[in-house]
Design a protein around this motif. Structure first.
Motif, PDB file in Angstrom:
ATOM      1  N   GLY A  30      -7.342  10.458  12.554  1.00  0.00           N
ATOM      2  CA  GLY A  30      -7.659  10.953  11.209  1.00  0.00           C
ATOM      3  C   GLY A  30      -8.054  12.418  11.206  1.00  0.00           C
ATOM      4  N   PRO A  31      -8.555  12.877  10.077  1.00  0.00           N
ATOM      5  CA  PRO A  31      -8.826  14.306   9.921  1.00  0.00           C
ATOM      6  C   PRO A  31     -10.140  14.739  10.566  1.00  0.00           C
ATOM      7  N   THR A  32     -10.187  16.013  10.935  1.00  0.00           N
ATOM      8  CA  THR A  32     -11.456  16.628  11.294  1.00  0.00           C
ATOM      9  C   THR A  32     -11.991  17.218   9.999  1.00  0.00           C
ATOM     10  N   VAL A  33     -13.124  16.702   9.550  1.00  0.00           N
ATOM     11  CA  VAL A  33     -13.537  16.986   8.170  1.00  0.00           C
ATOM     12  C   VAL A  33     -14.427  18.231   8.061  1.00  0.00           C
ATOM     13  N   ALA A  37      -7.676  19.164   3.918  1.00  0.00           N
ATOM     14  CA  ALA A  37      -6.403  18.888   4.593  1.00  0.00           C
ATOM     15  C   ALA A  37      -5.332  19.745   3.921  1.00  0.00           C
ATOM     16  N   HIS A  38      -4.351  20.224   4.706  1.00  0.00           N
ATOM     17  CA  HIS A  38      -3.224  20.931   4.102  1.00  0.00           C
ATOM     18  C   HIS A  38      -2.020  20.002   4.027  1.00  0.00           C
ATOM     19  N   ILE A  39      -0.989  20.440   3.315  1.00  0.00           N
ATOM     20  CA  ILE A  39       0.139  19.532   3.083  1.00  0.00           C
ATOM     21  C   ILE A  39       0.895  19.228   4.372  1.00  0.00           C
ATOM     22  N   GLY A  40       0.686  20.033   5.424  1.00  0.00           N
ATOM     23  CA  GLY A  40       1.253  19.722   6.739  1.00  0.00           C
ATOM     24  C   GLY A  40       0.561  18.513   7.342  1.00  0.00           C
ATOM     25  N   ASN A  41      -0.776  18.533   7.345  1.00  0.00           N
ATOM     26  CA  ASN A  41      -1.521  17.360   7.812  1.00  0.00           C
ATOM     27  C   ASN A  41      -1.037  16.131   7.027  1.00  0.00           C
ATOM     28  N   LEU A  42      -0.881  16.326   5.720  1.00  0.00           N
ATOM     29  CA  LEU A  42      -0.541  15.185   4.874  1.00  0.00           C
ATOM     30  C   LEU A  42       0.886  14.706   5.107  1.00  0.00           C
ATOM     31  N   ARG A  43       1.747  15.583   5.599  1.00  0.00           N
ATOM     32  CA  ARG A  43       3.086  15.118   5.988  1.00  0.00           C
ATOM     33  C   ARG A  43       2.941  14.043   7.070  1.00  0.00           C
ATOM     34  N   THR A  44       2.046  14.287   8.033  1.00  0.00           N
ATOM     35  CA  THR A  44       1.836  13.305   9.096  1.00  0.00           C
ATOM     36  C   THR A  44       1.282  11.995   8.528  1.00  0.00           C
ATOM     37  N   TYR A  45       0.359  12.085   7.580  1.00  0.00           N
ATOM     38  CA  TYR A  45      -0.186  10.837   7.011  1.00  0.00           C
ATOM     39  C   TYR A  45       0.845  10.100   6.156  1.00  0.00           C
ATOM     40  N   ILE A  46       1.768  10.848   5.538  1.00  0.00           N
ATOM     41  CA  ILE A  46       2.850  10.199   4.779  1.00  0.00           C
ATOM     42  C   ILE A  46       3.775   9.453   5.753  1.00  0.00           C
ATOM     43  N   GLY A 238       0.118   9.978  15.479  1.00  0.00           N
ATOM     44  CA  GLY A 238      -0.517  11.251  15.136  1.00  0.00           C
ATOM     45  C   GLY A 238       0.566  12.319  15.045  1.00  0.00           C
ATOM     46  N   GLY A 239       0.122  13.550  14.912  1.00  0.00           N
ATOM     47  CA  GLY A 239       1.072  14.662  14.856  1.00  0.00           C
ATOM     48  C   GLY A 239       1.527  15.054  16.259  1.00  0.00           C
ATOM     49  N   GLU A 240       2.662  15.748  16.337  1.00  0.00           N
ATOM     50  CA  GLU A 240       3.263  16.100  17.634  1.00  0.00           C
ATOM     51  C   GLU A 240       2.338  16.934  18.516  1.00  0.00           C
ATOM     52  N   ASP A 241       1.415  17.708  17.886  1.00  0.00           N
ATOM     53  CA  ASP A 241       0.503  18.540  18.686  1.00  0.00           C
ATOM     54  C   ASP A 241      -0.441  17.696  19.545  1.00  0.00           C
ATOM     55  N   HIS A 242      -0.597  16.420  19.195  1.00  0.00           N
ATOM     56  CA  HIS A 242      -1.518  15.570  19.948  1.00  0.00           C
ATOM     57  C   HIS A 242      -0.936  15.058  21.268  1.00  0.00           C
ATOM     58  N   ILE A 243       0.377  15.207  21.446  1.00  0.00           N
ATOM     59  CA  ILE A 243       1.008  14.592  22.618  1.00  0.00           C
ATOM     60  C   ILE A 243       0.421  15.137  23.926  1.00  0.00           C
ATOM     61  N   TYR A 270       6.564  15.107  13.318  1.00  0.00           N
ATOM     62  CA  TYR A 270       6.792  16.528  13.611  1.00  0.00           C
ATOM     63  C   TYR A 270       6.225  17.422  12.526  1.00  0.00           C
ATOM     64  N   PHE A 271       6.074  18.683  12.868  1.00  0.00           N
ATOM     65  CA  PHE A 271       5.291  19.583  12.033  1.00  0.00           C
ATOM     66  C   PHE A 271       5.998  20.058  10.778  1.00  0.00           C
ATOM     67  N   LEU A 272       5.181  20.336   9.807  1.00  0.00           N
ATOM     68  CA  LEU A 272       5.611  21.083   8.639  1.00  0.00           C
ATOM     69  C   LEU A 272       5.435  22.556   8.976  1.00  0.00           C
ATOM     70  N   GLN A 273       6.469  23.322   8.651  1.00  0.00           N
ATOM     71  CA  GLN A 273       6.379  24.761   8.892  1.00  0.00           C
ATOM     72  C   GLN A 273       6.520  25.491   7.574  1.00  0.00           C
ATOM     73  N   ARG A 278       4.173  27.474  12.095  1.00  0.00           N
ATOM     74  CA  ARG A 278       3.338  26.302  11.896  1.00  0.00           C
ATOM     75  C   ARG A 278       2.391  26.522  10.719  1.00  0.00           C
ATOM     76  N   MET A 279       2.249  25.508   9.877  1.00  0.00           N
ATOM     77  CA  MET A 279       1.229  25.610   8.836  1.00  0.00           C
ATOM     78  C   MET A 279      -0.098  25.260   9.480  1.00  0.00           C
ATOM     79  N   GLY A 280      -1.062  26.128   9.385  1.00  0.00           N
ATOM     80  CA  GLY A 280      -2.334  25.850  10.037  1.00  0.00           C
ATOM     81  C   GLY A 280      -3.489  26.455   9.284  1.00  0.00           C
ATOM     82  N   LYS A 281      -4.644  25.846   9.524  1.00  0.00           N
ATOM     83  CA  LYS A 281      -5.837  26.319   8.826  1.00  0.00           C
ATOM     84  C   LYS A 281      -6.190  27.731   9.274  1.00  0.00           C
ATOM     85  N   SER A 282      -5.928  28.018  10.552  1.00  0.00           N
ATOM     86  CA  SER A 282      -6.307  29.331  11.059  1.00  0.00           C
ATOM     87  C   SER A 282      -5.268  30.403  10.739  1.00  0.00           C
TER      88      SER A 282
HETATM   89  P1  AMP Z   1      -6.646  17.673  12.179  1.00  0.00           P
HETATM   90  O1  AMP Z   1      -7.419  17.466  10.908  1.00  0.00           O
HETATM   91  O2  AMP Z   1      -6.496  19.115  12.550  1.00  0.00           O
HETATM   92  O3  AMP Z   1      -7.217  16.866  13.326  1.00  0.00           O
HETATM   93  O4  AMP Z   1      -5.153  17.162  11.929  1.00  0.00           O
HETATM   94  C1  AMP Z   1      -4.871  15.967  11.267  1.00  0.00           C
HETATM   95  C2  AMP Z   1      -3.454  15.497  11.563  1.00  0.00           C
HETATM   96  O5  AMP Z   1      -2.489  16.450  11.064  1.00  0.00           O
HETATM   97  C3  AMP Z   1      -3.137  15.339  13.036  1.00  0.00           C
HETATM   98  O6  AMP Z   1      -2.396  14.136  13.228  1.00  0.00           O
HETATM   99  C4  AMP Z   1      -2.303  16.573  13.377  1.00  0.00           C
HETATM  100  O7  AMP Z   1      -1.439  16.316  14.442  1.00  0.00           O
HETATM  101  C5  AMP Z   1      -1.546  16.768  12.080  1.00  0.00           C
HETATM  102  N1  AMP Z   1      -1.063  18.149  11.821  1.00  0.00           N
HETATM  103  C6  AMP Z   1      -1.715  19.324  12.019  1.00  0.00           C
HETATM  104  N2  AMP Z   1      -0.959  20.384  11.616  1.00  0.00           N
HETATM  105  C7  AMP Z   1       0.207  19.862  11.136  1.00  0.00           C
HETATM  106  C8  AMP Z   1       1.426  20.420  10.551  1.00  0.00           C
HETATM  107  N3  AMP Z   1       1.588  21.727  10.367  1.00  0.00           N
HETATM  108  N4  AMP Z   1       2.406  19.563  10.179  1.00  0.00           N
HETATM  109  C9  AMP Z   1       2.268  18.222  10.336  1.00  0.00           C
HETATM  110  N5  AMP Z   1       1.152  17.638  10.852  1.00  0.00           N
HETATM  111  C10 AMP Z   1       0.141  18.429  11.257  1.00  0.00           C
END
Ligand code: AMP
Ligand code: ZN
Length: 462
Positions: A30-33, A37-46, A238-243, A270-273, A278-282
């Motif tokens: 799940g999310p780190t709160v 959450a951005h729509i990339g994170n939400l792509r993974t939850y979808i 989870g998302g691909e970054d977790h592998i 896989y990631f949303l770009q 990469r879409m990212g918080k940072s």
């Molecule tokens: P986090 O809140 O950072 O722990 O991320 C929550 C979930 O979103 C994890 O499963 C990540 O792998 C996934 N995630 C993070 N960035 C992206 C992205 N750009 N596209 C798709 N999923 C992502």
């Protein structure tokens, strides 16, 4: 057709068989709160929601566990830097606990807006400190840990197949002298428990057999998944970054204590770009569901956007693409609405839908099939029943949607009344001309025994 899923662990498509007949255990990180959450994170939850809905469609009972990371996730995934929660606390002036509360609530609202089913179990890391300590003790008893000045670490060299999930090149990593290991014995070793910095009181800290501190980021998932699903369950995602780091370390912990690789299937979205990055918080290219709503989009247009891509393909965000998804969603909704009451599901379409979704969730093909249904010539009530059957997976809330009451402009009402008057006076030419004006303006007139009724013209689907 049997359900086949791509398993990252074996790098292959495998036929899915549950470990226990009918019941499926599924754990999603799940999310780190510490932020929205951005729509990339939400792509993974979808993606994970689609997986769950497909399992249910196949007749399984799904026990779905999702954690909330509210402690221990540091700004760098290499166990360095500050705790994201404590950093968020400084940024906002709220306590770490208040931040966790706020962003958990926001996250749950985003799930609802995207029609993502709620997990059957929510579990917070801070509610499971005792379970995490017990697991670290187990790992310690089996001889996999060592102590440094800042914490208890997992010795990855003790596990012969450490890094298998990510196919990590351990020797290459060891040889990479530029990697900072600090007091760690190997670059891949990771923290199980971190001590609170000397002389500093953290907002979130607990007593432990090793000293006051807080759990490492990976231990919560091994501890909580074992508690709710047992030490070997069906699917972990989870998302691909977790592998390469997070899931690799979850497996190491569970293997050290329980001797299992945690889950029978490992699945990754896989990631949303955005602009090919990469879409990212940072990174600062961060769009939220709320951002889309503020721009006038229905949140389900985002779900529709994601349905058009396979979960194992990177997806690039564009506003044009989102416009297209919003238009498609409108068309599906108005078609389904106009088909009226459902009859029975068409057998052939049902079968093809199963073929598509059971082929490792091939949603682009399932969507193509949906358009085939919309444009085809089955009776309306069959189409309606069939699309509602599809919607158990698509999750577009097609059964609930209704057109907004469109206000009829004053001048149209006047023209309709003039036409009615002309008809009563048998001035047929005038009546027809007035009708044409009304139709050209986008409305239609239905003559009923109670008099004429006017409504917006139906949307035609080519
Ligand atoms: P986090 O809140 O950072 O722990 O991320 C929550 C979930 O979103 C994890 O499963 C990540 O792998 C996934 N995630 C993070 N960035 C992206 C992205 N750009 N596209 C798709 N999923 C992502
Ligand atoms: Zn996890």
């Amino acid at each position: 057709m049997k359900l086949r899923l791509y398993d990252t662990y074996s790098r292959s498509l495998r036929e899915f068989e549950p470990l226990k007949p009918e019941d499926v255990g599924m754990y999603t990180c799940g999310p780190t709160v510490y932020d929205y959450a951005h729509i990339g994170n939400l792509r993974t939850y979808i993606f994970e929601d689609l997986l769950r809905r497909v399992l249910v469609l196949n007749g399984y009972n799904v026990q779905h566990v999702m954690n909330i990371t509210d402690v221990g996730h540091l700004t760098s995934d290499a166990d360095e830097g500050e705790d994201r929660m404590e950093k968020g606390s400084r940024r906002t002036g709220m306590t770490a606990w208040e931040i966790a509360e706020l962003y958990t609530r926001e996250f749950k609202q985003d799930l609802q807006r995207l029609n993502i089913l709620e997990p059957t179990v929510w579990c917070r890391a801070t509610d499971h400190i005792a379970e995490q300590i017990a697991l670290i003790q187990c790992i310690e008893e089996k001889g996999f840990t060592y102590r440094t000045s800042d914490g208890i670490y997992f010795d990855t060299s003790k596990l012969p197949d450490y890094g298998y999930l990510g196919r990590l090149d351990i020797e290459g990593l060891q040889a990479g002298v530029r990697i900072e290991v600090g007091e760690k014995h190997h670059p891949t070793d990771f923290a199980l428990w971190k001590f609170s910095p000397a002389g500093q009181k953290r907002q979130m800290e607990w007593d432990s057999p090793w000293g006051v501190g807080f759990p490492g980021w990976h231990i919560e998932c091994s501890a909580m998944s074992a508690k709710y699903l047992g030490p070997f369950f069906d699917i972990h995602c989870g998302g691909e970054d977790h592998i390469s780091v997070h899931h690799t370390n979850e497996i190491a912990q569970t293997q050290a204590c329980h001797g299992t690789r945690l889950a029978n299937f490992w699945m990754h979205g896989y990631f949303l770009q955005i602009d090919e990055a990469r879409m990212g918080k940072s990174v600062g290219n961060f769009l939220r569901v709320q951002t889309l709503i503020d721009q006038g989009y229905d949140p389900l247009a985002w779900r529709m956007f994601c349905l058009n891509a396979h979960y194992r393909a990177k997806l690039n965000f564009t506003w044009d693409g989102l416009d297209g998804a919003a238009t498609s969603l409108d068309r599906l909704r108005s078609s389904a609405y106009e088909w009226g009451e459902p009859g029975t599901v068409d057998g052939e379409f049902r079968e093809k839908f199963f073929e598509n979704v059971n082929d490792d969730l091939n949603m682009p093909r399932a969507m193509a099939l949906t358009w085939e249904l919309v444009k085809g010539d089955l009776p309306d009530d069959t189409k309606k029943a069939t699309i509602l059957f599809f919607d158990q997976v698509l999750g577009l809330r097609l059964a609930e949607w209704q057109p907004a009451e469109v206000a009829i402009p004053e001048e149209i009402i006047i023209q309709v009344n003039q036409r009615q008057q002309a008809r009563l006076e048998k001035r047929w030419k005038d009546a027809d001309a007035l009708r044409d004006q009304v139709v050209t303006a986008g409305f239609e007139i239905e003559d009923t025994p109670q008099g004429p009724r006017v409504k917006p013209k139906k949307v035609k689907v080519e």
